[in-house]
Design a protein around this motif. Structure first.
Motif, mmCIF file in Angstrom:
data_model
loop_
_atom_site.group_PDB
_atom_site.id
_atom_site.type_symbol
_atom_site.label_atom_id
_atom_site.label_comp_id
_atom_site.label_asym_id
_atom_site.label_seq_id
_atom_site.Cartn_x
_atom_site.Cartn_y
_atom_site.Cartn_z
ATOM 1 N N THR A 102 0.809 -1.225 0.000
ATOM 2 C CA THR A 102 0.000 0.000 0.000
ATOM 3 C C THR A 102 0.840 1.271 0.000
ATOM 4 O O THR A 102 0.287 2.372 -0.084
ATOM 5 C CB THR A 102 -0.942 0.028 1.219
ATOM 6 O OG1 THR A 102 -0.169 -0.099 2.425
ATOM 7 C CG2 THR A 102 -1.956 -1.111 1.153
ATOM 8 N N VAL B 63 0.147 3.609 -2.923
ATOM 9 C CA VAL B 63 -1.259 3.874 -3.253
ATOM 10 C C VAL B 63 -1.701 5.078 -2.438
ATOM 11 O O VAL B 63 -1.437 5.169 -1.239
ATOM 12 C CB VAL B 63 -2.148 2.653 -2.933
ATOM 13 C CG1 VAL B 63 -3.591 2.921 -3.347
ATOM 14 C CG2 VAL B 63 -1.626 1.399 -3.624
ATOM 15 N N VAL C 245 -4.609 3.975 5.257
ATOM 16 C CA VAL C 245 -5.088 2.609 5.391
ATOM 17 C C VAL C 245 -5.894 2.513 6.675
ATOM 18 O O VAL C 245 -5.727 3.314 7.602
ATOM 19 C CB VAL C 245 -3.945 1.572 5.385
ATOM 20 C CG1 VAL C 245 -3.144 1.670 4.097
ATOM 21 C CG2 VAL C 245 -3.033 1.726 6.600
ATOM 22 N N TRP D 160 -9.689 4.620 0.786
ATOM 23 C CA TRP D 160 -8.503 4.107 1.453
ATOM 24 C C TRP D 160 -7.514 3.491 0.465
ATOM 25 O O TRP D 160 -7.904 2.935 -0.561
ATOM 26 C CB TRP D 160 -8.884 3.036 2.454
ATOM 27 C CG TRP D 160 -9.677 3.527 3.627
ATOM 28 C CD1 TRP D 160 -9.615 4.744 4.221
ATOM 29 C CD2 TRP D 160 -10.650 2.775 4.365
ATOM 30 N NE1 TRP D 160 -10.481 4.812 5.286
ATOM 31 C CE2 TRP D 160 -11.130 3.615 5.392
ATOM 32 C CE3 TRP D 160 -11.146 1.475 4.263
ATOM 33 C CZ2 TRP D 160 -12.094 3.192 6.313
ATOM 34 C CZ3 TRP D 160 -12.106 1.056 5.173
ATOM 35 C CH2 TRP D 160 -12.562 1.917 6.185
ATOM 36 N N ALA D 161 -6.228 3.539 0.831
ATOM 37 C CA ALA D 161 -5.218 2.802 0.073
ATOM 38 C C ALA D 161 -5.322 1.307 0.343
ATOM 39 O O ALA D 161 -4.892 0.490 -0.463
ATOM 40 C CB ALA D 161 -3.824 3.297 0.441
ATOM 41 N N GLY D 162 -5.900 0.962 1.463
ATOM 42 C CA GLY D 162 -6.074 -0.441 1.806
ATOM 43 C C GLY D 162 -6.709 -0.587 3.170
ATOM 44 O O GLY D 162 -6.914 0.402 3.889
ATOM 45 N N ILE E 14 -12.166 1.010 -0.489
ATOM 46 C CA ILE E 14 -10.774 0.905 -0.934
ATOM 47 C C ILE E 14 -10.670 1.349 -2.390
ATOM 48 O O ILE E 14 -11.426 0.881 -3.245
ATOM 49 C CB ILE E 14 -10.260 -0.540 -0.769
ATOM 50 C CG1 ILE E 14 -10.258 -0.929 0.715
ATOM 51 C CG2 ILE E 14 -8.864 -0.699 -1.359
ATOM 52 C CD1 ILE E 14 -9.968 -2.395 0.960
ATOM 53 N N ARG E 15 -9.768 2.237 -2.673
ATOM 54 C CA ARG E 15 -9.639 2.747 -4.032
ATOM 55 C C ARG E 15 -9.071 1.669 -4.964
ATOM 56 O O ARG E 15 -8.460 0.700 -4.500
ATOM 57 C CB ARG E 15 -8.759 3.997 -4.072
ATOM 58 C CG ARG E 15 -7.330 3.800 -3.689
ATOM 59 C CD ARG E 15 -6.517 5.078 -3.925
ATOM 60 N NE ARG E 15 -6.957 6.209 -3.133
ATOM 61 C CZ ARG E 15 -7.599 7.273 -3.659
ATOM 62 N NH1 ARG E 15 -7.859 7.331 -4.960
ATOM 63 N NH2 ARG E 15 -7.951 8.278 -2.884
ATOM 64 N N GLY F 243 -5.979 -0.670 -4.503
ATOM 65 C CA GLY F 243 -5.754 -0.789 -3.071
ATOM 66 C C GLY F 243 -5.773 -2.249 -2.640
ATOM 67 O O GLY F 243 -6.110 -3.149 -3.411
ATOM 68 N N THR G 251 -6.507 -7.555 -3.996
ATOM 69 C CA THR G 251 -6.428 -6.212 -4.539
ATOM 70 C C THR G 251 -7.783 -5.797 -5.091
ATOM 71 O O THR G 251 -8.548 -6.628 -5.568
ATOM 72 C CB THR G 251 -5.360 -6.104 -5.629
ATOM 73 O OG1 THR G 251 -5.614 -7.076 -6.642
ATOM 74 C CG2 THR G 251 -3.976 -6.335 -5.054
#
Length: 212
Positions: free
Chosen positions: A40, A43, A47, A104-106, A132-133, A136, A211
Motif C-alpha cells: 500500500t 497507493v 489505510v 482508502w489505500a487499503g 478501498i480505491r 488498493g 487487490t
C-alpha cells in the motif's frame, strides 16, 4: 450487531490485557502486515484497521510507516485503544456501513468478519470494496476450524473471561470467503493458512490478500 458491540464493550479491558502484545509471538502475522504495508506504500490514501479492538495492530502498522486509522464497532474498545496509543487515530464505526467519502489505500480486517452472518459478510466485503480505491489492498484474516468445529460451523459464547456475553463466532471456509471477495470486486493475490500455535485460541487460521 448490537450484541457484538455490547459483548466487546464488556470485555474490552480484559481483551486488551490478554491480546494487545500478541504480535510479539506471531512472526507470520508480522510478515503479512509488513507485506501489506509495502503493497500500500505507493497507493494514495490512508489505510484502515477495521475491527481494530484495542489498537495494537493499528499501532504496529503505524510503526511500519503506514498512515493508518483504527475503526471498531465497540466504543469501549476505541476508548481503550485511545488510552493505550494516544498518538494514533481511532474512530467508532461499523464495517456494514463505512463512511461514504472513504478512499482508502487499503484495509486490514483481522478476525473482523467472524461474527457476521453470510449476508452481513457479503455486505461488509462490498463496503470494503467501495471504501478501498482501485489497486488498493485488503488483508483479511479469520478462523477456519478447531478440534470441535469444522469450517461452516458456528460457536456461541455466553461467557468470556468470566463476563456475560452474547456472541456467535463463525468458522469460515477459505474458498467460500475467496469467492465472496471475488464477487465484491477483489482479486486474490495470496492465501496463507496455518495451524494453531501455543498461547492462542487453538484454531486453524487463514489470511487472504486481495487487490481492489
Amino acid at each position: 450487531m448490537e450484541r457484538v458491540r455490547d459483548s466487546y464493550d464488556t470485555v474490552a479491558e480484559r481483551y486488551a490485557d490478554e491480546l494487545a502484545d500478541e504480535l510479539e509471538g506471531k512472526p507470520l502475522e508480522r510478515a503479512l502486515l509488513r507485506c501489506f504495508a509495502e503493497l500500500t506504500a505507493h497507493v494514495d490514501g490512508v489505510v484502515a484497521d477495521v475491527g481494530c479492538g484495542p489498537g495494537h495492530v493499528t499501532h504496529h502498522l503505524a510503526d511500519l510507516g503506514c498512515d493508518v486509522i483504527g475503526i471498531d464497532l465497540s466504543p469501549r474498545m476505541i476508548d481503550v485503544a485511545r488510552k493505550r496509543f494516544p498518538n494514533q487515530a481511532f474512530d467508532v464505526g461499523s464495517m456494514l456501513e463505512l463512511p461514504s467519502d472513504t478512499k482508502w489505500a487499503g484495509a486490514v480486517a483481522l478476525y473482523s468478519i467472524i461474527h457476521l452472518t453470510p449476508g452481513q459478510r457479503r455486505t461488509a466485503l462490498g463496503e470494503l470494496a467501495r471504501a478501498i480505491r482501485p489497486e488498493g489492498v485488503l488483508l483479511l484474516g479469520f478462523h477456519v476450524s478447531d478440534e470441535e468445529y469444522a469450517a461452516g460451523k458456528s460457536k456461541y459464547l455466553d461467557e468470556w473471561w468470566g463476563e456475560r456475553v452474547d456472541i456467535t463466532a463463525h468458522f469460515l471456509d477459505p474458498a467460500e470467503v475467496a469467492a465472496e471477495l471475488a464477487g465484491a470486486g477483489f482479486s486474490i493475490t495470496a492465501r496463507v493458512e496455518r495451524e494453531p500455535q501455543s498461547g492462542e485460541y487453538p484454531s486453524r487460521r487463514c489470511y487472504l490478500i486481495a487487490t481492489r
